[in-house]
Design a protein around this motif. Structure first.
Motif, short mmCIF file in Angstrom:
data_model
loop_
_atom_site.label_atom_id
_atom_site.label_comp_id
_atom_site.label_asym_id
_atom_site.label_seq_id
_atom_site.Cartn_x
_atom_site.Cartn_y
_atom_site.Cartn_z
N TYR A 42 0.40 -1.40 0.11
CA TYR A 42 -0.53 -0.15 0.22
C TYR A 42 1.12 1.66 0.51
CZ TYR A 42 -4.31 -2.39 0.41
OH TYR A 42 -4.75 -3.92 0.81
N ASN A 83 -6.43 -0.91 7.08
CA ASN A 83 -7.25 0.31 7.19
C ASN A 83 -5.83 1.56 7.46
OD1 ASN A 83 -9.46 -1.09 7.13
ND2 ASN A 83 -9.55 -1.21 9.04
N ILE A 86 -4.57 2.44 4.60
CA ILE A 86 -5.74 3.43 3.73
C ILE A 86 -6.20 4.86 4.82
CG2 ILE A 86 -7.99 3.38 3.64
CD1 ILE A 86 -8.60 0.68 3.10
N TYR A 89 -3.28 6.55 2.87
CA TYR A 89 -3.67 7.16 2.01
C TYR A 89 -3.96 8.55 1.36
CZ TYR A 89 -5.74 6.55 -2.91
OH TYR A 89 -5.89 7.25 -4.29
N MET A 135 -3.73 1.11 -4.95
CA MET A 135 -5.63 0.95 -3.27
C MET A 135 -6.18 0.40 -3.78
SD MET A 135 -3.87 3.18 -1.32
CE MET A 135 -4.50 2.45 0.25
N MET A 139 -6.64 -3.34 -2.48
CA MET A 139 -8.02 -3.85 -1.52
C MET A 139 -8.56 -4.72 -2.07
SD MET A 139 -8.93 -0.06 -0.40
CE MET A 139 -10.19 -0.36 0.63
N GLN A 153 -14.56 3.49 1.50
CA GLN A 153 -13.25 3.39 2.41
C GLN A 153 -12.31 4.66 1.85
OE1 GLN A 153 -11.65 1.71 4.79
NE2 GLN A 153 -12.77 0.46 5.50
N LEU A 154 -12.34 4.61 0.43
CA LEU A 154 -11.55 5.75 -0.66
C LEU A 154 -12.36 7.01 -0.86
CD1 LEU A 154 -9.57 3.16 -2.42
CD2 LEU A 154 -9.17 3.77 -0.52
#
Lengths: 189, 248
Positions: A42, A83, A86, A89, A135, A139, A153-154
């Motif tokens: 990631y 997580n 993420i 990111y 990502m 994922m 999430q994104l």
């Protein structure tokens, strides 16, 4: 062997719940390499990967009381790492840093798969993807998130997740072909 | 190769991927576990506390008494007696002086600034002369050593009925608790800007304070603001000043 490992992880879980420093250290030492293997996929570089690992473990130790025991402890820790990655990111994205640095990680183990590509090579391919593609690909393909979950999430739409995945695949396919061709050429000639 | 097969290539490759951390991260993790996470945002509570302190300090600064209340008594005849009270040596000295203290400060000048509170007084001078006048020497001495001014001198005079007559001579001193900090502040805080800086520095521990003020020929102005996202700071040497927006 596997049973023995599971048993110690469970013992460590109890220790961690008691906030026992020794148990926490042992848990970290037994899972650090594995979890860094998750983080590197990631992160944009190895520094960020280690940052995520560090943050992730702090979270694990602070939230361990919330672990209810559905599923494995290791799986729970892995999810925390993902997580954390993420979150990193998303923070990163806000600072509008879109430059991808391809950095070669020295992986202690080199593993081969059917196509003859090493994991290290695959990792380098992933690193070369634009951040968002990387990502989504990670994922969806590795962690098994649905497009809906990825979208949440994104903070993108489900459709965006789908299209980014297919574009990520297209880029990777092209690169894999190139690399296989290169490997083939070097092996033959 | 189908998408599924292609995905499997990566999934299988990555599932067992292990990367050894370059340095030892454990000490760093341990450190973070020991120290509670610092909140980046300045808590509302502290903001509220800061404004209360600021108003209070500003109040002290602006509304402090213009003239200090002095112990000096207007009546000149009273003055030497007052000084005798203050002097620990003469406190021990003679009964006569003690009598004079009582008589003069209580009888002649009950309303003089040197004598504020008189609870019960024996006005009979001759009676007083016969009686043993006890002066609580210890507190007088102790205070006399600290400062030439005595806040309070209590004279206990047991009379015939064995009831205690209490004569309290209380002098109004410039309150040290208030006047001294003001005087201290005054030496460092010369303007409203300095005052703000002083209060802010107590509350905001960051290098760039939430608000910074400085003085120049034109007066006091705000030289720096740091509300996390927005940072403005004008340097002392650079005239344009830096303007930084931080989205972290």
């Amino acid at each position: 062997m596997i049973l023995g490992h599971k048993l110690t992880t469970d013992n460590l879980l109890e220790g961690c719940k008691r906030n026992d420093r020794k148990s926490q250290e042992l848990l970290y030492k037994s899972l650090a390499s594995k979890m860094l293997g998750v983080c590197v996929r990631y992160a944009k570089d190895s520094f960020e990967a280690e940052d995520i690992l560090q943050l992730g473990f702090v979270k694990v130790f602070k939230k361990v009381s919330e672990f209810r025991g559905d599923g494995s402890f290791e799986g729970w820790i892995r999810r925390i790492m993902v997580n954390t990655a993420i979150e990193a990111y998303r923070k990163h994205q806000r600072s509008l840093n879109l430059v991808d640095i391809d950095q070669v990680y020295d992986t202690p183990q080199s593993m081969f798969n059917m196509t003859g590509l090493e994991t290290k090579d695959l990792l380098n391919l992933i690193k070369q993807l634009p951040g968002g593609y990387r990502m989504v690909f990670n994922m969806y393909v590795i962690e098994g998130y649905t497009h809906k979950e990825i979208g949440e999430q994104l903070e993108i739409t489900e459709g965006a997740s789908k299209s980014q995945l297919s574009r990520a695949r297209a880029i990777l396919r092209e690169k894999v072909l190139k690399m296989e061709g290169y490997n083939y050429a070097t092996h033959v000639g | 190769m189908s998408d599924k097969e292609f995905d499997k290539l990566f999934k299988d490759g990555f599932e067992q991927l292990e990367v050894k951390p370059s340095g030892s991260l454990w000490p760093l993790i341990e450190k973070q576990l020991d120290t509670p996470k610092k909140s980046r945002v300045l808590p509302v509570f502290w903001m509220a506390a800061a404004s209360v302190v600021m108003i209070f300090v500003a109040g002290l600064y602006f509304f402090r008494p213009e003239h200090k209340i002095r112990l000096q008594v207007k009546n000149k005849a009273e003055t030497p007696v007052e000084q005798e009270i203050l002097n620990p040596v003469s406190v021990k000295a003679s009964e006569q002086i003690e009598k004079r203290i009582l008589v003069q400060s209580v009888k002649k000048n009950p309303n003089a600034p040197g004598v504020k509170k008189v609870k019960e007084v024996h006005t009979d001078v001759s009676n007083l002369a016969k009686e043993v006048i006890t002066i609580s020497k210890v507190p007088v001495k102790a205070e006399a050593q600290n400062a030439p001014l005595i806040k309070e001198a209590t004279l206990v005079v047991p009379d015939q009925n064995n009831s205690e007559s209490l004569v309290t001579a209380m002098s109004i001193l410039p309150e040290p608790a208030i006047s001294e900090p003001v005087a201290q502040n005054k030496s460092r805080i010369k303007s409203v800007g300095d005052l703000v800086n002083f209060v802010v520095s107590k509350v905001d521990q960051r290098q760039d304070k939430i608000i910074e003020m400085s003085d120049n020929d034109e007066g006091t102005h705000i030289s720096g603001i740091n509300i996390g996202v927005l940072k403005i700071k004008s340097g002392k040497n650079k005239s344009p000043g830096t303007f930084k927006v931080n989205f972290k």
